[in-house]
Scaffold this motif. Structure first.
Motif, PDB file in Angstrom:
ATOM      1  N   GLU A   1       5.208   6.872  -1.017  1.00 58.76           N
ATOM      2  CA  GLU A   1       5.837   6.189   0.122  1.00 58.76           C
ATOM      3  C   GLU A   1       5.104   4.879   0.414  1.00 58.76           C
ATOM      4  O   GLU A   1       3.879   4.839   0.488  1.00 58.76           O
ATOM      5  CB  GLU A   1       5.786   7.076   1.365  1.00 58.76           C
ATOM      6  N   LYS A   2       5.879   3.800   0.581  1.00 61.70           N
ATOM      7  CA  LYS A   2       5.270   2.519   0.939  1.00 61.70           C
ATOM      8  C   LYS A   2       4.910   2.539   2.414  1.00 61.70           C
ATOM      9  O   LYS A   2       5.782   2.631   3.282  1.00 61.70           O
ATOM     10  CB  LYS A   2       6.209   1.351   0.636  1.00 61.70           C
TER      11      LYS A   2
ATOM     12  N   VAL B   1       0.868  -1.176   0.000  1.00 63.21           N
ATOM     13  CA  VAL B   1       0.000   0.000   0.000  1.00 63.21           C
ATOM     14  C   VAL B   1       0.904   1.225   0.000  1.00 63.21           C
ATOM     15  O   VAL B   1       1.789   1.358   0.862  1.00 63.21           O
ATOM     16  CB  VAL B   1      -0.922   0.021   1.235  1.00 63.21           C
ATOM     17  N   TYR B   2       0.659   2.130  -0.966  1.00 59.66           N
ATOM     18  CA  TYR B   2       1.538   3.276  -1.167  1.00 59.66           C
ATOM     19  C   TYR B   2       0.757   4.570  -1.027  1.00 59.66           C
ATOM     20  O   TYR B   2      -0.326   4.720  -1.613  1.00 59.66           O
ATOM     21  CB  TYR B   2       2.186   3.208  -2.556  1.00 59.66           C
ATOM     22  N   ASP B   3       1.311   5.491  -0.262  1.00 60.09           N
ATOM     23  CA  ASP B   3       0.660   6.793  -0.110  1.00 60.09           C
ATOM     24  C   ASP B   3       0.552   7.489  -1.459  1.00 60.09           C
ATOM     25  O   ASP B   3       1.466   7.418  -2.294  1.00 60.09           O
ATOM     26  CB  ASP B   3       1.477   7.662   0.849  1.00 60.09           C
TER      27      ASP B   3
ATOM     28  N   GLY C   1      -6.904   9.971   3.715  1.00 61.69           N
ATOM     29  CA  GLY C   1      -6.160  10.094   2.472  1.00 61.69           C
ATOM     30  C   GLY C   1      -6.364   8.910   1.562  1.00 61.69           C
ATOM     31  O   GLY C   1      -7.034   7.929   1.903  1.00 61.69           O
ATOM     32  N   ASN C   2      -5.774   9.007   0.379  1.00 64.40           N
ATOM     33  CA  ASN C   2      -5.902   7.962  -0.632  1.00 64.40           C
ATOM     34  C   ASN C   2      -4.595   7.214  -0.811  1.00 64.40           C
ATOM     35  O   ASN C   2      -3.520   7.694  -0.427  1.00 64.40           O
ATOM     36  CB  ASN C   2      -6.343   8.566  -1.966  1.00 64.40           C
ATOM     37  N   ALA C   3      -4.709   6.046  -1.412  1.00 61.74           N
ATOM     38  CA  ALA C   3      -3.535   5.201  -1.566  1.00 61.74           C
ATOM     39  C   ALA C   3      -3.631   4.418  -2.863  1.00 61.74           C
ATOM     40  O   ALA C   3      -4.708   4.224  -3.431  1.00 61.74           O
ATOM     41  CB  ALA C   3      -3.413   4.234  -0.389  1.00 61.74           C
ATOM     42  N   ILE C   4      -2.469   3.962  -3.311  1.00 56.20           N
ATOM     43  CA  ILE C   4      -2.367   3.000  -4.394  1.00 56.20           C
ATOM     44  C   ILE C   4      -2.065   1.636  -3.765  1.00 56.20           C
ATOM     45  O   ILE C   4      -1.130   1.499  -2.977  1.00 56.20           O
ATOM     46  CB  ILE C   4      -1.239   3.366  -5.374  1.00 56.20           C
TER      47      ILE C   4
END
Length: 276
Positions: free
Chosen positions: A65-66, A58-60, A220-223
């Motif tokens: 950032e991981k 999961v990345y910010d 917030g969102n993440a990838i």
């Protein structure tokens, strides 16, 4: 356990579906379009349970950032219909948890907050083919919260090179949730089905998601990104994943046995995994 809305996508057994004489596969499977049969056989097997194990992170967004690692798996099986024109039913159970981004250790808390795994006690998916695409309809949830999510555009099927079939499903989620908010996310699934002479591991998946961070990780969102591959038995699980599953989520090591079990889960009669 936390359940979030999402789609994450041989032998016959008497428990799962009736077989033909002498253990022959159902006529509907034999008569199915090759593309549909290839997809279903790869994703859900041909009767005996199969499992897809996953690892990723999961990345910010937008920093990259991981924040967390992820591991998990699903357990699946299939019911081919008696009617060749009927929908193929894929029964699956899936669960994923989070790990330290550096050490890979499975987390029980994050910045002082408890970590809740993602857990679906079941998903019931129906597949049909139309105009060269595979369309899926998913049932998930319990009681009045049972959802039925239909594929709008179907799954795109492409041939890559001499022995690889790529099947892509893009999912755009946007619906209301309690409290007046909306649940919005995008997910993309790229399944790669290889012939035996192309790859040692013939069943692979790359999954991406853009959406909200896990609730315990803040706003917030993440990838999200996972790589997955199919295994035929628990012996092929990564050891740490199997140890966690046997200790924390043993029910997920097998798929739902049949539609009766799914209906019981939907009614809340078999409530393991559903939130209080």
């Amino acid at each position: 356990m936390r359940i979030i809305p999402a789609l994450f996508l041989g032998a016959c057994t008497a428990v799962i579906a009736p077989c033909g004489a002498a253990g022959e596969p159902p006529v509907s499977r034999t008569a199915a379009p090759e593309v549909l049969r290839t997809w279903v056989d790869a994703r859900a097997g041909t009767g005996a349970p199969v499992h897809w194990v996953s690892e990723g992170g999961v990345y910010d967004y937008p920093s990259g950032e991981k924040l967390l690692g992820m591991i998990g798996f699903d357990s699946s099986t299939v019911i081919w219909p008696d009617d060749p024109n009927g929908a193929v039913i894929h029964l699956t159970r899936k669960t994923y948890t989070y790990t330290d981004p550096v050490s890979g250790e499975i987390l029980t808390e994050y910045k002082g907050r408890p970590v809740q795994p993602i857990a679906y006690p079941y998903q019931l998916i129906r597949y049909r083919m139309r105009d060269g695409r595979i369309y899926g309809e998913v049932e998930q949830g319990v009681g009045e919260s049972v959802q039925r999510i239909k594929s709008r555009n179907g799954m795109q099927v492409r041939k890559l090179g001499r022995g690889t079939t790529a099947i892509t499903a893009s999912v755009f989620l946007d619906f209301p949730v309690p409290g007046g908010n909306r649940y919005q996310a995008w997910e993309n699934y790229d399944f790669f089905i290889h012939s035996a002479d192309v790859a040692d591991e013939p069943h692979q998946l790359s999954w991406q998601r853009y959406g909200a961070l896990p609730p315990f990780a803040g706003e917030g969102n993440a990838i999200y990104h996972l790589l997955s591959w199919r295994v035929e038995s628990h012996d092929e699980f990564p050891p740490a994943l199997l140890e966690w599953a046997r200790k924390e989520v043993p029910m997920w090591l097998r798929p739902p046995a049949d539609l009766d079990e799914v209906r019981a889960l939907q009614a809340g009669a078999a409530g393991e995994g559903w939130p209080e």
